[in-house]
Motif scaffolding. Structure first.
Motif, PDB file in Angstrom:
ATOM      1  N   GLY A  92       0.773  -1.233   0.000  1.00  0.00           N
ATOM      2  CA  GLY A  92       0.000   0.000   0.000  1.00  0.00           C
ATOM      3  C   GLY A  92       0.801   1.278   0.000  1.00  0.00           C
ATOM      4  O   GLY A  92       0.267   2.344   0.317  1.00  0.00           O
ATOM      5  N   ALA A  93       2.083   1.215  -0.341  1.00  0.00           N
ATOM      6  CA  ALA A  93       2.920   2.414  -0.352  1.00  0.00           C
ATOM      7  C   ALA A  93       4.066   2.234  -1.353  1.00  0.00           C
ATOM      8  O   ALA A  93       4.303   1.147  -1.855  1.00  0.00           O
ATOM      9  CB  ALA A  93       3.487   2.685   1.037  1.00  0.00           C
ATOM     10  N   ILE A  94       4.740   3.325  -1.623  1.00  0.00           N
ATOM     11  CA  ILE A  94       5.976   3.280  -2.400  1.00  0.00           C
ATOM     12  C   ILE A  94       7.111   3.451  -1.404  1.00  0.00           C
ATOM     13  O   ILE A  94       7.248   4.505  -0.782  1.00  0.00           O
ATOM     14  CB  ILE A  94       6.037   4.401  -3.455  1.00  0.00           C
ATOM     15  N   ASP A  95       7.884   2.399  -1.231  1.00  0.00           N
ATOM     16  CA  ASP A  95       9.056   2.464  -0.350  1.00  0.00           C
ATOM     17  C   ASP A  95      10.260   2.855  -1.191  1.00  0.00           C
ATOM     18  O   ASP A  95      10.546   2.219  -2.206  1.00  0.00           O
ATOM     19  CB  ASP A  95       9.328   1.115   0.309  1.00  0.00           C
ATOM     20  N   ILE A  96      10.968   3.877  -0.761  1.00  0.00           N
ATOM     21  CA  ILE A  96      12.212   4.281  -1.422  1.00  0.00           C
ATOM     22  C   ILE A  96      13.350   3.838  -0.518  1.00  0.00           C
ATOM     23  O   ILE A  96      13.451   4.278   0.630  1.00  0.00           O
ATOM     24  CB  ILE A  96      12.267   5.794  -1.661  1.00  0.00           C
ATOM     25  N   SER A  97      14.185   2.949  -1.046  1.00  0.00           N
ATOM     26  CA  SER A  97      15.330   2.439  -0.283  1.00  0.00           C
ATOM     27  C   SER A  97      16.619   2.899  -0.940  1.00  0.00           C
ATOM     28  O   SER A  97      16.688   3.093  -2.152  1.00  0.00           O
ATOM     29  CB  SER A  97      15.304   0.911  -0.236  1.00  0.00           C
ATOM     30  N   VAL A  98      17.641   3.038  -0.118  1.00  0.00           N
ATOM     31  CA  VAL A  98      18.961   3.460  -0.577  1.00  0.00           C
ATOM     32  C   VAL A  98      19.970   2.408  -0.151  1.00  0.00           C
ATOM     33  O   VAL A  98      19.889   1.861   0.947  1.00  0.00           O
ATOM     34  CB  VAL A  98      19.333   4.828   0.044  1.00  0.00           C
ATOM     35  N   GLU A  99      20.919   2.137  -1.032  1.00  0.00           N
ATOM     36  CA  GLU A  99      22.012   1.232  -0.678  1.00  0.00           C
ATOM     37  C   GLU A  99      22.930   1.953   0.311  1.00  0.00           C
ATOM     38  O   GLU A  99      23.349   3.082   0.081  1.00  0.00           O
ATOM     39  CB  GLU A  99      22.797   0.826  -1.922  1.00  0.00           C
ATOM     40  N   ILE A 100      23.204   1.284   1.403  1.00  0.00           N
ATOM     41  CA  ILE A 100      24.043   1.836   2.466  1.00  0.00           C
ATOM     42  C   ILE A 100      25.293   0.970   2.584  1.00  0.00           C
ATOM     43  O   ILE A 100      25.211  -0.260   2.537  1.00  0.00           O
ATOM     44  CB  ILE A 100      23.288   1.830   3.820  1.00  0.00           C
ATOM     45  N   VAL A 101      26.444   1.605   2.729  1.00  0.00           N
ATOM     46  CA  VAL A 101      27.706   0.908   2.928  1.00  0.00           C
ATOM     47  C   VAL A 101      28.164   1.147   4.358  1.00  0.00           C
ATOM     48  O   VAL A 101      28.323   2.292   4.778  1.00  0.00           O
ATOM     49  CB  VAL A 101      28.807   1.412   1.977  1.00  0.00           C
ATOM     50  N   GLU A 102      28.353   0.071   5.089  1.00  0.00           N
ATOM     51  CA  GLU A 102      28.971   0.148   6.411  1.00  0.00           C
ATOM     52  C   GLU A 102      30.240  -0.682   6.348  1.00  0.00           C
ATOM     53  O   GLU A 102      30.275  -1.728   5.714  1.00  0.00           O
ATOM     54  CB  GLU A 102      28.017  -0.387   7.481  1.00  0.00           C
ATOM     55  N   TRP A 103      31.258  -0.217   7.015  1.00  0.00           N
ATOM     56  CA  TRP A 103      32.542  -0.902   6.974  1.00  0.00           C
ATOM     57  C   TRP A 103      32.749  -1.689   8.261  1.00  0.00           C
ATOM     58  O   TRP A 103      32.814  -1.125   9.340  1.00  0.00           O
ATOM     59  CB  TRP A 103      33.666   0.102   6.743  1.00  0.00           C
ATOM     60  N   LEU A 104      32.862  -3.017   8.101  1.00  0.00           N
ATOM     61  CA  LEU A 104      33.111  -3.901   9.241  1.00  0.00           C
ATOM     62  C   LEU A 104      34.598  -3.983   9.549  1.00  0.00           C
ATOM     63  O   LEU A 104      34.996  -4.365  10.638  1.00  0.00           O
ATOM     64  CB  LEU A 104      32.549  -5.295   8.947  1.00  0.00           C
ATOM     65  N   GLY A 105      35.408  -3.658   8.562  1.00  0.00           N
ATOM     66  CA  GLY A 105      36.860  -3.671   8.683  1.00  0.00           C
ATOM     67  C   GLY A 105      37.434  -2.970   7.464  1.00  0.00           C
ATOM     68  O   GLY A 105      36.692  -2.504   6.602  1.00  0.00           O
ATOM     69  N   PRO A 106      38.747  -2.890   7.340  1.00  0.00           N
ATOM     70  CA  PRO A 106      39.366  -2.162   6.237  1.00  0.00           C
ATOM     71  C   PRO A 106      38.938  -2.638   4.845  1.00  0.00           C
ATOM     72  O   PRO A 106      38.850  -1.853   3.928  1.00  0.00           O
ATOM     73  CB  PRO A 106      40.859  -2.382   6.443  1.00  0.00           C
ATOM     74  N   HIS A 107      38.689  -3.921   4.702  1.00  0.00           N
ATOM     75  CA  HIS A 107      38.313  -4.456   3.393  1.00  0.00           C
ATOM     76  C   HIS A 107      37.024  -5.251   3.492  1.00  0.00           C
ATOM     77  O   HIS A 107      36.808  -6.187   2.725  1.00  0.00           O
ATOM     78  CB  HIS A 107      39.436  -5.332   2.829  1.00  0.00           C
ATOM     79  N   GLU A 108      36.158  -4.876   4.411  1.00  0.00           N
ATOM     80  CA  GLU A 108      34.928  -5.620   4.648  1.00  0.00           C
ATOM     81  C   GLU A 108      33.701  -4.708   4.608  1.00  0.00           C
ATOM     82  O   GLU A 108      33.148  -4.357   5.646  1.00  0.00           O
ATOM     83  CB  GLU A 108      34.974  -6.303   6.014  1.00  0.00           C
ATOM     84  N   PRO A 109      33.267  -4.327   3.381  1.00  0.00           N
ATOM     85  CA  PRO A 109      32.054  -3.518   3.327  1.00  0.00           C
ATOM     86  C   PRO A 109      30.820  -4.385   3.525  1.00  0.00           C
ATOM     87  O   PRO A 109      30.775  -5.542   3.092  1.00  0.00           O
ATOM     88  CB  PRO A 109      32.078  -2.942   1.912  1.00  0.00           C
ATOM     89  N   LYS A 110      29.847  -3.840   4.200  1.00  0.00           N
ATOM     90  CA  LYS A 110      28.552  -4.495   4.367  1.00  0.00           C
ATOM     91  C   LYS A 110      27.544  -3.626   3.616  1.00  0.00           C
ATOM     92  O   LYS A 110      27.388  -2.444   3.921  1.00  0.00           O
ATOM     93  CB  LYS A 110      28.175  -4.587   5.842  1.00  0.00           C
ATOM     94  N   LEU A 111      26.890  -4.199   2.607  1.00  0.00           N
ATOM     95  CA  LEU A 111      25.928  -3.471   1.784  1.00  0.00           C
ATOM     96  C   LEU A 111      24.523  -3.918   2.122  1.00  0.00           C
ATOM     97  O   LEU A 111      24.259  -5.115   2.253  1.00  0.00           O
ATOM     98  CB  LEU A 111      26.202  -3.725   0.298  1.00  0.00           C
ATOM     99  N   GLU A 112      23.631  -2.956   2.260  1.00  0.00           N
ATOM    100  CA  GLU A 112      22.231  -3.284   2.476  1.00  0.00           C
ATOM    101  C   GLU A 112      21.369  -2.129   1.996  1.00  0.00           C
ATOM    102  O   GLU A 112      21.825  -0.987   1.932  1.00  0.00           O
ATOM    103  CB  GLU A 112      21.939  -3.590   3.937  1.00  0.00           C
ATOM    104  N   TYR A 113      20.145  -2.457   1.635  1.00  0.00           N
ATOM    105  CA  TYR A 113      19.184  -1.421   1.282  1.00  0.00           C
ATOM    106  C   TYR A 113      18.354  -1.092   2.510  1.00  0.00           C
ATOM    107  O   TYR A 113      17.907  -1.983   3.218  1.00  0.00           O
ATOM    108  CB  TYR A 113      18.273  -1.887   0.141  1.00  0.00           C
ATOM    109  N   ARG A 114      18.172   0.228   2.751  1.00  0.00           N
ATOM    110  CA  ARG A 114      17.351   0.683   3.862  1.00  0.00           C
ATOM    111  C   ARG A 114      16.250   1.597   3.320  1.00  0.00           C
ATOM    112  O   ARG A 114      16.516   2.469   2.494  1.00  0.00           O
ATOM    113  CB  ARG A 114      18.170   1.491   4.867  1.00  0.00           C
ATOM    114  N   ILE A 115      15.048   1.398   3.834  1.00  0.00           N
ATOM    115  CA  ILE A 115      13.950   2.280   3.461  1.00  0.00           C
ATOM    116  C   ILE A 115      14.196   3.638   4.107  1.00  0.00           C
ATOM    117  O   ILE A 115      14.376   3.737   5.317  1.00  0.00           O
ATOM    118  CB  ILE A 115      12.598   1.705   3.911  1.00  0.00           C
ATOM    119  N   VAL A 116      14.219   4.676   3.273  1.00  0.00           N
ATOM    120  CA  VAL A 116      14.465   6.022   3.783  1.00  0.00           C
ATOM    121  C   VAL A 116      13.245   6.929   3.616  1.00  0.00           C
ATOM    122  O   VAL A 116      13.197   8.015   4.186  1.00  0.00           O
ATOM    123  CB  VAL A 116      15.703   6.676   3.122  1.00  0.00           C
TER     124      VAL A 116
END
Length: 104
Positions: free
Chosen positions: A21-45
């Motif tokens: 029942g809605a339009i969810d707009i999500s953005v890809e977010i990068v969080e760094w778990l370590g120097p070479h460990e990006p964690k990618l996820e989409y979050r509804i903003v």
């Protein structure tokens, strides 16, 4: 120079979902778990009503890509970037490595 508000440059980082029942707009977010460990996820903003017009949706997307919590444009290569892929407020990781001898 590329228009900094060109939605097409940023579309690869944005997901629109028209369910529940809605339009969810999500953005890809990068969080760094370590120097070479990006964690990618989409979050509804943002959530919009299903009857949101194309003009209103485009304006919401322009507002979103102008939000420096999520996006930036590298001052050197002019590429659209996720905030989590920026070396600082001005240059992306790639330009920092290639042009300024930064090692990530």
């Amino acid at each position: 120079m590329t228009d900094s508000n060109n939605i097409d440059d940023f579309k690869k980082y944005i997901w629109l979902d028209k369910t529940n029942g809605a339009i969810d707009i999500s953005v890809e977010i990068v969080e760094w778990l370590g120097p070479h460990e990006p964690k990618l996820e989409y979050r509804i903003v943002k959530k919009l009503p299903l009857n949101t017009s194309d003009v209103q949706l485009e304006q919401e997307l322009k507002n979103l890509i102008s939000d420096n919590r999520y996006f930036a444009r590298c001052a050197e290569c002019k590429n659209a970037c996720l905030r989590g892929r920026m070396h600082d407020h001005f240059i992306c990781h790639t330009c920092a490595e290639n042009n300024h001898d930064v090692v990530h």
